[in-house]
Design an enzyme around this catalytic site. Sequence first.
Site, PDB file in Angstrom:
ATOM      1  N   GLY A   1       1.058  -1.264   0.224  1.00  0.00           N
ATOM      2  CA  GLY A   1      -0.155  -0.066   0.055  1.00  0.00           C
ATOM      3  C   GLY A   1       0.667   1.225   0.001  1.00  0.00           C
TER       4      GLY A   1
ATOM      5  CG  ASP B   1      -1.490  -0.396   8.042  1.00  0.00           C
ATOM      6  OD1 ASP B   1      -2.477   0.435   7.760  1.00  0.00           O
ATOM      7  OD2 ASP B   1      -1.569  -1.472   7.069  1.00  0.00           O
TER       8      ASP B   1
ATOM      9  CG  HIS C   1     -20.964  16.613  21.002  1.00  0.00           C
ATOM     10  ND1 HIS C   1     -21.136  17.483  21.561  1.00  0.00           N
ATOM     11  CD2 HIS C   1     -19.736  16.520  20.671  1.00  0.00           C
ATOM     12  CE1 HIS C   1     -20.077  18.114  22.101  1.00  0.00           C
ATOM     13  NE2 HIS C   1     -19.166  17.601  21.259  1.00  0.00           N
TER      14      HIS C   1
ATOM     15  CG  HIS D   1      -8.152   3.981  -0.314  1.00  0.00           C
ATOM     16  ND1 HIS D   1      -9.233   3.238  -0.015  1.00  0.00           N
ATOM     17  CD2 HIS D   1      -6.929   3.089  -0.207  1.00  0.00           C
ATOM     18  CE1 HIS D   1      -8.750   1.823  -0.425  1.00  0.00           C
ATOM     19  NE2 HIS D   1      -7.524   1.932  -0.448  1.00  0.00           N
TER      20      HIS D   1
ATOM     21  CD  GLN E   1      -8.167   6.724   7.724  1.00  0.00           C
ATOM     22  OE1 GLN E   1      -7.661   6.457   8.760  1.00  0.00           O
ATOM     23  NE2 GLN E   1      -8.883   6.050   7.096  1.00  0.00           N
TER      24      GLN E   1
HETATM   25  P1  ATP Z   1       1.091  -2.948   3.470  1.00  0.00           P
HETATM   26  O1  ATP Z   1       1.595  -2.912   4.880  1.00  0.00           O
HETATM   27  O2  ATP Z   1       0.939  -1.700   3.144  1.00  0.00           O
HETATM   28  O3  ATP Z   1      -0.020  -3.968   3.130  1.00  0.00           O
HETATM   29  P2  ATP Z   1       2.844  -5.110   2.492  1.00  0.00           P
HETATM   30  O4  ATP Z   1       4.472  -4.651   1.989  1.00  0.00           O
HETATM   31  O5  ATP Z   1       2.863  -5.740   3.850  1.00  0.00           O
HETATM   32  O6  ATP Z   1       2.491  -3.419   2.645  1.00  0.00           O
HETATM   33  P3  ATP Z   1       1.909  -7.064   0.789  1.00  0.00           P
HETATM   34  O7  ATP Z   1       0.633  -7.093  -0.158  1.00  0.00           O
HETATM   35  O8  ATP Z   1       1.986  -8.016   1.971  1.00  0.00           O
HETATM   36  O9  ATP Z   1       2.097  -5.475   1.405  1.00  0.00           O
HETATM   37  O10 ATP Z   1       3.247  -7.302   0.123  1.00  0.00           O
HETATM   38  C1  ATP Z   1       3.781  -6.661  -0.874  1.00  0.00           C
HETATM   39  C2  ATP Z   1       4.383  -7.261  -1.926  1.00  0.00           C
HETATM   40  O11 ATP Z   1       5.492  -8.308  -1.609  1.00  0.00           O
HETATM   41  C3  ATP Z   1       3.526  -8.632  -2.511  1.00  0.00           C
HETATM   42  O12 ATP Z   1       2.695  -8.339  -3.543  1.00  0.00           O
HETATM   43  C4  ATP Z   1       4.515  -9.597  -3.022  1.00  0.00           C
HETATM   44  O13 ATP Z   1       4.847  -9.311  -4.232  1.00  0.00           O
HETATM   45  C5  ATP Z   1       5.690  -9.433  -2.001  1.00  0.00           C
HETATM   46  N1  ATP Z   1       5.738 -10.553  -1.040  1.00  0.00           N
HETATM   47  C6  ATP Z   1       4.868 -10.607   0.277  1.00  0.00           C
HETATM   48  N2  ATP Z   1       4.928 -11.695   0.702  1.00  0.00           N
HETATM   49  C7  ATP Z   1       6.168 -12.230   0.191  1.00  0.00           C
HETATM   50  C8  ATP Z   1       6.959 -13.355   0.612  1.00  0.00           C
HETATM   51  N3  ATP Z   1       6.672 -14.421   1.567  1.00  0.00           N
HETATM   52  N4  ATP Z   1       7.616 -13.866  -0.274  1.00  0.00           N
HETATM   53  C9  ATP Z   1       8.158 -12.916  -1.334  1.00  0.00           C
HETATM   54  N5  ATP Z   1       7.456 -12.001  -1.494  1.00  0.00           N
HETATM   55  C10 ATP Z   1       6.604 -11.482  -0.609  1.00  0.00           C
END
Ligand code: ATP
Length: 321
Positions: A14, A130, A216, A251, A253
Site C-alpha cells: 500500500g 498502519d 455529542h 483511502h 487517510q
Molecule cells: P502493506 O502494509 O501496505 O500491506 P506490505 O508490504 O505488507 O504493505 P503485501 O501486499 O503484504 O504488502 O506485500 C507486498 C508484496 O511483497 C506482495 O505483493 C509480494 O509481491 C511481496 N511478498 C509478500 N509476501 C512475500 C513472501 N513471503 N515472499 C516473497 N515476496 C512476498
Amino acid sequence: MAKIKKIGVLTSGGDAPGMNAAIRAVVRSAYYYGLEIVGIHYGYRGLMEGDMSPLGMRSVSSIIQRGGTILHTARCLEFATPEGVSTAVETARSNGIDGLVVIGGDGSFRGAKELSEAGLPTIGIPGTIDNDIACTDYTIGFDTACNIAVEAIDRLRDTSESHNRCSVVEVMGHRAGYLALDIGVASGALAVLIPERECDLKKEIYDKIEAHEKSHYIVVVSEGCEISSAQVAKLIEENTGMTTRLTVLGHIQRGGAPSALDRVNAIKLGYRAVDLLYKGIGNRVVAIRSSELIDYDIQEALDMKKTIPEDLYKIAQIVSM
Ligand code: ATP
C-alpha cells in the site's frame, strides 16, 4: 563481495504519504556516494518485468511534499514464488543493478529477504500507514494518516455537536489497531474499538452515554475489528436512542502532503538504506527506535512481535470518562 555500483529503488504494497520523501533521500544519497540509481515502477512486478528508468539528481525535485509514490506501487503474487524471485534477480542483473531499496510493509520485507538470499543485497524501509512493523517506532505515513483522520474528526465533531449526534468513524489500519488508537486519543473519542481488544459496548459506550450530560460523542472503530463500524453505529442508536451517523474515512487517510515528522523519518531512513548498500551490507531493515536510526537483519525484524501500548489504551479509557 564486489562493490555495489548501481542500485534500484521501488515502492511495494500500500502507498503511504512520505514514500516520495524517502525516494528523494535514496536518490540524493546515491549521488552523494557516487552510485548510479534507477527507479523501478510498480513494485516487484516492475522488477520482474524490467519496468524501470534512471533517476537523475533533479528527477526528485519538488516531490518531498507530495503524497503517493512517483514510482507507483503494486501487489504482485507472481513475485512471491521461487521462480518469481529468480526472474527478478536475473532482470536486476541484466540491468546492472547490484543493490536494491524496497519501501513497503512486512510483506515487502519478506520479498526483500528472498532477494538478498538469492544474491541481490536488499534493504527494507518501513512504509505503511498502519504502523504494524515491530522493529520500528514509526513507519512512514503513520503520522500523516493520523493527522488527516484527526482533522476529519474535528470537522465531524462540529456537526455532531450541532445536531446532538454520535459520530462513529471507521479508520484504516489493516488488521492492527495502532492507527485507530492514536486517532481515538488525539480526537478525544468516547471509545476506540481495535481488533486486539474486546470491547464491552454496554460498559464502554452505552453506559457512558447515559451517564454523561454531553450532547455529542465520537467513537472510533478500526477497520480490522470483527464487528463492523455499521453494526456499532446501529447498536449505539438502538441501545441509547441517540441519533448516530457513520463515516468511513477510507483511502482519504492515505493521500495528501506528508507531515513534517513523516518527511524527516523518511529522509533519515532513505539515507541509511543507501549508506548500508554502499558499505556492501544487504538483508537489513532500517528503523527508528527512541529517535535513533538503527537496522536489523530482515528475518530478525520479521520475527519481532508488536503489541498494543497498554498504557495508552488504558489512558484512552480513563480520559474518555
Ligand atoms: P502493506 O502494509 O501496505 O500491506 P506490505 O508490504 O505488507 O504493505 P503485501 O501486499 O503484504 O504488502 O506485500 C507486498 C508484496 O511483497 C506482495 O505483493 C509480494 O509481491 C511481496 N511478498 C509478500 N509476501 C512475500 C513472501 N513471503 N515472499 C516473497 N515476496 C512476498
